[in-house]
Design a protein around this motif. Structure first.
Motif: not given
Length: 663
Positions: A548-558
């Motif tokens: 989840l921590r990585g997802l905060v920084s590398d997912t898309h804007k939406f």
């Protein structure tokens, strides 16, 4: 011919993965030319590398040739890539992100500048047949690619000059820009972080001024707020009637279900005197969706799709009396619907025994409906009725005085009377939908029949947080993602394996899901209670979230701030919660064999999310198999990928459970 018996999970089936996907198509949306009344479909074709095309349903001809892909990357999930107006198709070409115009029999012509950083979607055409055609659209600017730097706005596209000019900006997201039929007003939907569109989106209307020959051919007066409230009330899917009344859906009110509303003469009001505990429409994951249509020019009668007890129904709404009537029709699940003329509505949907089809619903003077199928999807030979396992919706009472909604499909094959092992219950595949604010419907999904025809049970879990059961059910997941969804899955299979249900074998349960569903799979397998983790004999995570921590920084804007409410705060505010609920931190707890399927072009859940957890399991010599797919993003579009993924999953479970196909 006498029926055979064999252990559950080993039955011979005529349904192969190849027969499901190699020649298959899917319908993404229906389009109606407001000038000519002609009906078109946006079709996705796995056998053509997953490209999408627009098809004239009257002739069955494609409006663009093999080199074109009618698709957009706006919000990564896309949607709303095209519109047909007065016989001209305007569309986003996924290869270069430019917008093109094309007339029948001609080659497409670019109408936006060459700039791959600009993505366009959700078009509407200014309703005038005189002068230069003008489109309004969403522009998503990726000049600065970091999610926080991506800029979304409403723009005007001047077709003759191939220029783009800003119209509305300053908000994180826009959707559904729609000109009124007389061209005097523009309506749109907007929302900002940390809201998702189903949490706190607003609808605005502004007067339109046309300035021919200007660098900015359209200007707006000060926008007027129509409905919705940040963080509290969702208003969505604005659409005009021919007499310039704006209708939409909103979850405002005591029941907190998405119900139909209308805006006229400066006032917004509910169309129904008494709200229904049904959601009129679905969460807005994709642009260009529509779930309501006016039957008449005056906007007295409307047809909506609504979710009732986990199944879609059609509701005929009488705006003059504030009442509605459920229409008995063939649909169990509705994808989209649009007005196709007076008392006519084009509907894309599914029944419980037929795959996705486009139908035309026509009402006579007494408002009695008739249904005609215009076009159907195909995937090789159609399945016989005897092979089709029917959905059995079940509402379970779970601890905490809460409800959990599930759909069960029993092993079904006309060649078998059952098991050859006395007292045996079937192994079961437990499907966990993505989102997580989404749902699994009851329309026919032949991939589920792939399993049930082999003697497996299939269980869809619409866990707390799923849509279609009202806003309060969605809000069960607030601050509890990775907790409530996992608990509902575990408790559901425990209850269904016991009397009075006794439907499945609790020792042979495989849990599988994609995206957010993949996250639930990983969370279930790494549960801190070892007895809960041991519930599962195997798992499959498709492009699932592991960190989840990585997802905060590398997912898309939406979705970049979607987790804030789901987790109960930001990463900076509650880092310990993000760590505790990140499956990668607890891979040592995984005891069930795990299959991970991942698209290498995924911008929503990047491949690094899969690599990290695979490495963690391999480092301690756990049982894991990783299958990456070249050229795939978030979800499978290519036929060869879909075939390989399904066959890999079947082989994985057969190996883990020691199942061999019967002779």
């Amino acid at each position: 011919m006498s029926l055979k018996t064999a252990p559950y999970g080993t039955w011979q089936s005529p349904i192969s993965a190849e027969s499901l996907f190699v020649q298959s198509i899917s319908f993404d949306n229906v389009l109606v030319d407001e000038v000519t009344g002609k009906i078109y479909l946006i079709e996705s074709r796995p056998s053509e590398d997953g490209r999408s095309v627009v098809v004239d349903t009257a002739t069955g001809t494609d409006l663009v040739g093999p080199g074109w892909n009618v698709r957009t990357g706006v919000q990564e999930y896309g949607g709303g890539p095209a519109i047909v107006y007065n016989g001209i198709l305007y569309f986003s070409h996924f290869v270069d992100n430019r917008v093109y115009a094309v007339k029948s029999g001609e080659e497409p012509k670019a109408i936006t500048p060459d700039n791959k950083n600009h993505r366009f979607a959700d078009f509407d055409v200014y309703p005038s047949l005189n002068g230069s055609p003008i489109l309004v659209a969403i522009l998503e600017d990726h000049t600065k690619p970091a999610p926080a730097d991506v800029v979304t706005s409403l723009v005007i596209i001047d077709v003759d000059t191939s220029t783009v000019s800003q119209l509305v900006s300053g908000i994180d997201f826009y959707s559904s820009p729609r000109f009124s039929p007389d061209g005097t007003r523009l309506a749109w939907q907007q929302w900002s972080h940390p809201d998702m569109p189903w949490e706190g989106s607003e609808i605005f209307v502004a007067d339109v001024h046309i300035q021919s020959g200007s660098a900015s051919p359209v200007t707006l007066d000060t926008p007027i707020h129509v409905a919705g409230k940040k963080g509290e009330i969702s208003a969505a899917y604005p659409t005009w009637t021919k007499h310039n009344t704006l209708f939409f859906t909103s979850d405002e009110g005591r029941l907190r279900f998405q119900n139909p509303w209308a805006y006229a003469s400066g006032t917004a009001k509910a169309l129904l005197k008494e709200p229904l505990d049904q959601d009129f429409g679905q969460p807005q994951w994709f642009l260009g969706w529509q779930f309501g249509a006016a039957l008449d020019d005056a906007g007295k009668f409307f047809l909506f799709s609504a979710s009732k007890e986990g199944r879609d129904v059609l509701q005929l709404v009488d705006a003059s009396t504030g009442t509605s009537k459920e229409i008995d029709g063939p649909y169990a699940e509705v994808v989209s619907l649009r007005r196709a003329g007076t008392n006519k509505v084009a509907v894309v949907g599914q029944s419980i025994n037929a795959p996705t089809f486009l139908g035309l619903v026509t009402f006579d003077e007494g408002l009695n409906p008739s249904f005609v199928t215009i076009r159907s999807t195909s995937s090789g030979e159609e399945l016989s009725e005897g092979l089709l396992a029917k959905p059995q919706p079940i509402t379970l009472n779970i601890p905490g005085n809460e409800l959990c909604h599930v759909i069960y499909y029993a092993p079904t094959n006309p060649d078998y009377s059952g098991t050859s092992i006395e007292g045996e219950k079937p192994p079961c595949v437990v499907g966990v939908h993505g989102g997580p604010t989404f749902r699994t419907g009851q329309g026919l999904d032949k991939a589920k029949q792939f399993w049930t025809s082999r003697g497996w049970g299939w269980l869809d879990v619409n866990y707390g947080g799923s849509s279609g059961y009202g806003r309060d059910y969605i809000d069960r997941l607030k601050g509890q993602w990775g907790v409530v969804d996992v608990a509902d899955c575990v408790v559901a299979v425990q209850l269904l394996s016991l009397a009075p249900y006794s439907l499945i074998d609790p020792r042979r349960l495989a849990i599988r899901g994609g995206s957010a569903g993949g996250y639930t799979v990983l969370q279930a397998l790494t549960h801190p209670d070892p007895e809960w983790a041991k519930v599962w004999a195997a798992g499959t995570s498709m492009y699932g979230i592991s960190d989840l921590r990585g997802l905060v920084s590398d997912t898309h804007k939406f979705e970049s701030q979607y987790m804030y409410k789901l987790m109960g705060g930001t990463l900076e505010e509650i880092p310990e919660v993000y760590e505790e609920r990140s499956p990668v931190e607890h891979a040592d707890r995984i005891v069930a064999p795990l299959l991970i399927l991942q698209g290498l072009l995924d911008a929503v859940v990047p491949p690094a999310q899969a690599n990290v957890i695979v490495q963690s399991i391999e480092d301690r010599h756990g049982q894991v198999k990783y299958v990456p797919f070249e050229g795939e993003g978030h979800g499978w579009r290519k036929a060869e990928t879909k075939v390989a993924a399904l066959n890999d999953e079947l082989a994985w479970y057969q190996d883990v459970l020691g199942l061999k196909q019967s002779e």
